[in-house]
Design an enzyme around this catalytic site. Structure first.
Site, mmCIF file in Angstrom:
data_model
loop_
_atom_site.group_PDB
_atom_site.id
_atom_site.type_symbol
_atom_site.label_atom_id
_atom_site.label_comp_id
_atom_site.label_asym_id
_atom_site.label_seq_id
_atom_site.Cartn_x
_atom_site.Cartn_y
_atom_site.Cartn_z
ATOM 1 N N ALA A 1 -1.632 -13.476 34.685
ATOM 2 C CA ALA A 1 -0.150 -13.677 35.165
ATOM 3 C C ALA A 1 1.244 -13.208 34.246
ATOM 4 C CB ALA A 1 -0.312 -14.688 35.806
ATOM 5 N N GLY B 1 -5.202 -14.169 34.700
ATOM 6 C CA GLY B 1 -4.940 -13.506 35.643
ATOM 7 C C GLY B 1 -5.789 -12.687 36.061
ATOM 8 N N GLU C 1 -9.558 -13.692 36.158
ATOM 9 C CA GLU C 1 -9.931 -14.134 37.649
ATOM 10 C C GLU C 1 -9.588 -12.748 38.737
ATOM 11 O OE1 GLU C 1 -6.332 -16.286 37.119
ATOM 12 O OE2 GLU C 1 -7.771 -17.556 37.637
ATOM 13 N N GLU D 1 -4.569 -19.562 29.021
ATOM 14 C CA GLU D 1 -4.459 -20.422 29.315
ATOM 15 C C GLU D 1 -3.850 -20.911 28.485
ATOM 16 O OE1 GLU D 1 -6.970 -18.730 31.115
ATOM 17 O OE2 GLU D 1 -5.631 -17.941 33.088
#
Ligand code: DAK
Length: 257
Positions: free
Chosen positions: A65, A110, A113, A133
């Protein structure tokens, strides 16, 4: 919609979607999610698209992200950003067409993911996977805490989530995170070959395999088996007759739509 980040090309029934923000290693920002939310139903509705491939431009698949965007978020905005991403990735899982991740480089946070939300993963030997993270004092926001244990088992998942270690493609293969590793130049050709193989199968059967497997893993065994027999039966009012007749007549099947 005018797509800035997602570049799509369609050929032979395969849509290849390239996440293209290489200056930020394809990090996922709000524009990415806006574009995905438009592109997924668009490709889902196209008759000339049977299978999707998602890849990244440059040295990353997606490096996570967008940290520059997340750094300013309040608690409420963080929760909203997480829910939005979860819904977008869930819509990939629910798309009634197979989605293959062709992981060319960094698939972190992300980005890992996103790959997890695809139906399976082919990796370049240069790919790196990780859930870093905890290095940033956050946890995954797009359901890695849920998908990763289901996919590779709780021990492997917690190892990645707790250590933030980046692993190479071969280790990812050993853990079952990816299904195949190929040389970098062979990545898109290999993903396309697999996509073409799938596109040549009975479209109703392909759609039902994905739906039943995906729904089944979220329920118990007996309920999953019930879904399977219901879908199995429904194909006898669909393409099963043609598929079996073609076998008996020693010819390739002619699938409708
Ligand atoms: N976000 C924003 N920019 C990024 C980025 C990222 N995730 N990753 C790389 N970049 C940018 C770098 O800042 C750099 O920009 P400039 O300095 O050139 O302007 C450019 O991409 C090139 O990166 P590097 O210079 O760092 O390239 P290197 O080859 O040296 O290193 C690297 C590559 C992948 C090892 C390194 O860039 C790196 O460690 N990147 C960060 C990886 C990371 O930690 N990713 C996980 C992000 S956390 C949630 C929602 C979502 C999430 C969590 C919560 N909620 C809403 C609750 C998900 C979290 C994550 O994904």
């Amino acid at each position: 919609m005018d797509y800035q980040i997602l570049k799509t090309s369609v050929a032979d029934g395969i849509a290849t979607v390239t996440v293209s923000r290489p200056q930020a290693l394809n990090a996922l920002n709000s524009d990415f999610f806006r574009e995905m939310d438009a592109l997924i139903p668009e490709l889902g509705g196209r008759d000339d698209v049977k299978v999707l491939i998602i890849t990244g431009e440059g040295k990353a698949f997606v490096a996570g992200a967008d940290i520059a965007e997340m750094v300013r978020m309040t608690r409420a905005q963080g929760q909203e950003f997480s829910r939005w991403g979860q819904q977008t990735f869930r819509s990939l899982e629910l798309l009634p067409k197979p989605v293959i991740a062709a992981v060319n480089g960094f698939a972190l946070g992300g980005g890992c993911e996103l790959a997890l939300a695809c139906d399976f993963r082919i990796a370049s030997s240069k790919a790196k996977f990780g859930q870093p993270e905890v290095n940033l004092g956050v946890i995954p926001g797009y359901a890695a805490t849920q998908r990763l244990p289901r996919l590779i088992g709780l021990g492997n998942a917690l190892y990645l989530l707790l250590t933030a270690e980046l692993i190479g493609a071969e280790e990812a293969l050993r853990m079952g995170l990816v299904q195949k590793v190929v040389e970098p130049d062979a990545l898109l050709p290999a993903a396309s070959e697999i996509a073409k193989t799938i596109a040549s199968k009975g479209p109703q059967a392909v759609q039902n395999v994905k739906r039943v497997a995906r729904q089944g893993i979220l329920t118990d065994f007996a309920a999953g088996c019930a879904l399977e027999s219901e879908a199995f039966g429904s194909l006898f009012e669909g393409e099963a007759a043609e598929g079996m007749r073609a076998f008996l007549e020693k010819r390739p099947p002619k699938w409708g739509g």
